[in-house]
Scaffold this motif. Structure first.
Motif, PDB file in Angstrom:
ATOM      1  N   GLY A  48       0.785  -1.227   0.000  1.00 51.70           N
ATOM      2  CA  GLY A  48       0.000   0.000   0.000  1.00 51.70           C
ATOM      3  C   GLY A  48       0.813   1.270   0.000  1.00 51.70           C
ATOM      4  N   ASP A  49       2.125   1.181   0.253  1.00 50.74           N
ATOM      5  CA  ASP A  49       2.977   2.356   0.201  1.00 50.74           C
ATOM      6  C   ASP A  49       3.267   2.737  -1.252  1.00 50.74           C
ATOM      7  OD1 ASP A  49       3.096   2.574   2.918  1.00 50.74           O
ATOM      8  OD2 ASP A  49       5.052   1.603   3.117  1.00 50.74           O
ATOM      9  N   LEU A  50       3.606   3.999  -1.462  1.00 56.86           N
ATOM     10  CA  LEU A  50       3.951   4.441  -2.808  1.00 56.86           C
ATOM     11  C   LEU A  50       5.182   3.707  -3.323  1.00 56.86           C
ATOM     12  CD1 LEU A  50       3.548   8.311  -2.612  1.00 56.86           C
ATOM     13  CD2 LEU A  50       2.077   6.725  -3.839  1.00 56.86           C
ATOM     14  N   ASP A  51       5.166   3.436  -4.614  1.00 54.07           N
ATOM     15  CA  ASP A  51       6.326   2.825  -5.256  1.00 54.07           C
ATOM     16  C   ASP A  51       7.270   3.951  -5.663  1.00 54.07           C
ATOM     17  OD1 ASP A  51       8.112   1.183  -6.473  1.00 54.07           O
ATOM     18  OD2 ASP A  51       6.806   0.607  -8.146  1.00 54.07           O
ATOM     19  N   LEU A  52       8.086   4.389  -4.719  1.00 57.15           N
ATOM     20  CA  LEU A  52       8.916   5.578  -4.905  1.00 57.15           C
ATOM     21  C   LEU A  52      10.131   5.306  -5.772  1.00 57.15           C
ATOM     22  CD1 LEU A  52       8.907   6.853  -1.222  1.00 57.15           C
ATOM     23  CD2 LEU A  52       7.692   7.900  -3.141  1.00 57.15           C
ATOM     24  N   ASP A  53      10.480   6.309  -6.564  1.00 61.82           N
ATOM     25  CA  ASP A  53      11.744   6.312  -7.293  1.00 61.82           C
ATOM     26  C   ASP A  53      12.677   7.256  -6.543  1.00 61.82           C
ATOM     27  OD1 ASP A  53      13.879   6.520  -8.981  1.00 61.82           O
ATOM     28  OD2 ASP A  53      12.804   7.613 -10.552  1.00 61.82           O
ATOM     29  N   LEU A  54      13.624   6.708  -5.814  1.00 63.49           N
ATOM     30  CA  LEU A  54      14.483   7.518  -4.958  1.00 63.49           C
ATOM     31  C   LEU A  54      15.586   8.234  -5.728  1.00 63.49           C
ATOM     32  CD1 LEU A  54      14.817   5.097  -1.895  1.00 63.49           C
ATOM     33  CD2 LEU A  54      13.193   6.972  -2.243  1.00 63.49           C
ATOM     34  N   THR A  55      15.602   8.082  -7.061  1.00 61.89           N
ATOM     35  CA  THR A  55      16.651   8.709  -7.873  1.00 61.89           C
ATOM     36  C   THR A  55      16.152   9.977  -8.580  1.00 61.89           C
ATOM     37  OG1 THR A  55      16.143   7.447  -9.887  1.00 61.89           O
ATOM     38  CG2 THR A  55      17.628   6.427  -8.281  1.00 61.89           C
ATOM     39  N   THR A  56      15.023  10.529  -8.138  1.00 64.28           N
ATOM     40  CA  THR A  56      14.458  11.716  -8.781  1.00 64.28           C
ATOM     41  C   THR A  56      15.504  12.811  -8.968  1.00 64.28           C
ATOM     42  OG1 THR A  56      12.283  11.272  -7.816  1.00 64.28           O
ATOM     43  CG2 THR A  56      12.688  13.513  -8.604  1.00 64.28           C
TER      44      THR A  56
END
Length: 235
Positions: A48-56
């Motif tokens: 349920g957490d966002l599928d984050l892209d940590l390389t923005t």
């Protein structure tokens, strides 16, 4: 929020809007999510957490936004939910500066420092949630209803206006654009009818003192995004 996806998504917007160009195109959040090949801009993982892209890479995204102006797909570009530090970084490299910043802004949360940053660079400010977002306590936490504030209601009585009209007039007198959200035709009409009265300098100062700083913020969307290096809000 990937430089190589900006062109795809503005083309999608142009297709959906059935127009050849957009007047103002905004980067909605400074943090990105992983693109899954569909048009879901807020994909979630199984938990349920966002599928984050940590390389923005904000700077690469902004360069891609500038190319949309060059291509004639948008007349102006801007940002939303960015903080002052992120704006400063954009301004150091921008060939085309952000025309507008859209953020939560109302009498209980006046964003003074952020507004000063925008003023320094000639960036106009748009307030979403300008009425304090009634019902927001159901989202994250309770904040007293802004439209029931004693000062606001007394000014509404004085000018024979609604509390919402007083709150919108306050912001417009500060040269802030307001975008109240309503599906009620009567309230939509009221929201437009705010230019036949003017708050005095003393009244403006009284409302200014209602500011609660961070305690007045109601929109803390995507709490799971706090781990992202570009999450814009204080924890």
């Amino acid at each position: 929020m990937k430089a190589d996806r900006v062109d795809h998504f503005i083309n999608l917007s142009l297709k959906n809007l059935q127009t050849e160009y957009i007047d103002l195109y905004l980067v909605h959040w400074p943090f990105g999510m992983n693109y899954r090949g569909d048009e879901n801009v807020a994909p979630k993982k199984d938990d349920g957490d966002l599928d984050l892209d940590l390389t923005t890479d904000l700077l690469a995204v902004w360069k891609a936004m500038e190319r949309q102006v060059d291509a004639g797909k948008t007349k102006a570009i801007g940002i939303s939910n960015f903080n002052s530090e992120q704006i400063e970084r954009i301004m150091k490299m921008a060939r085309i500066k952000p025309a507008n910043l859209q953020v939560e802004l109302h009498a209980y949360f006046q964003q003074n420092e952020l507004r000063q940053t925008c003023k320094k660079y000639g960036i106009t400010v748009t307030a979403y949630g300008p009425l304090g977002s009634p019902g927001r306590d159901a989202r994250q936490r309770y904040i007293p209803p802004l439209m029931e504030d004693k000062l606001v209601t007394s000014l509404a009585s004085k000018y024979n206006k609604t509390p919402s009209q007083v709150l919108l007039r306050y912001l417009t007198q500060l040269e802030i654009t307001v975008i109240p959200k309503s599906s009620n035709l009567e309230r939509m009409s009221q929201n437009l009818n705010i230019f036949d009265f003017e708050l005095t300098p003393d009244e403006l100062e009284e409302i200014r003192k209602l500011d609660k700083g961070e305690d007045g913020r109601s929109f803390r969307e995507f709490p799971s995004a706090k781990i992202h290096p570009e999450y814009p809000f204080p924890f």
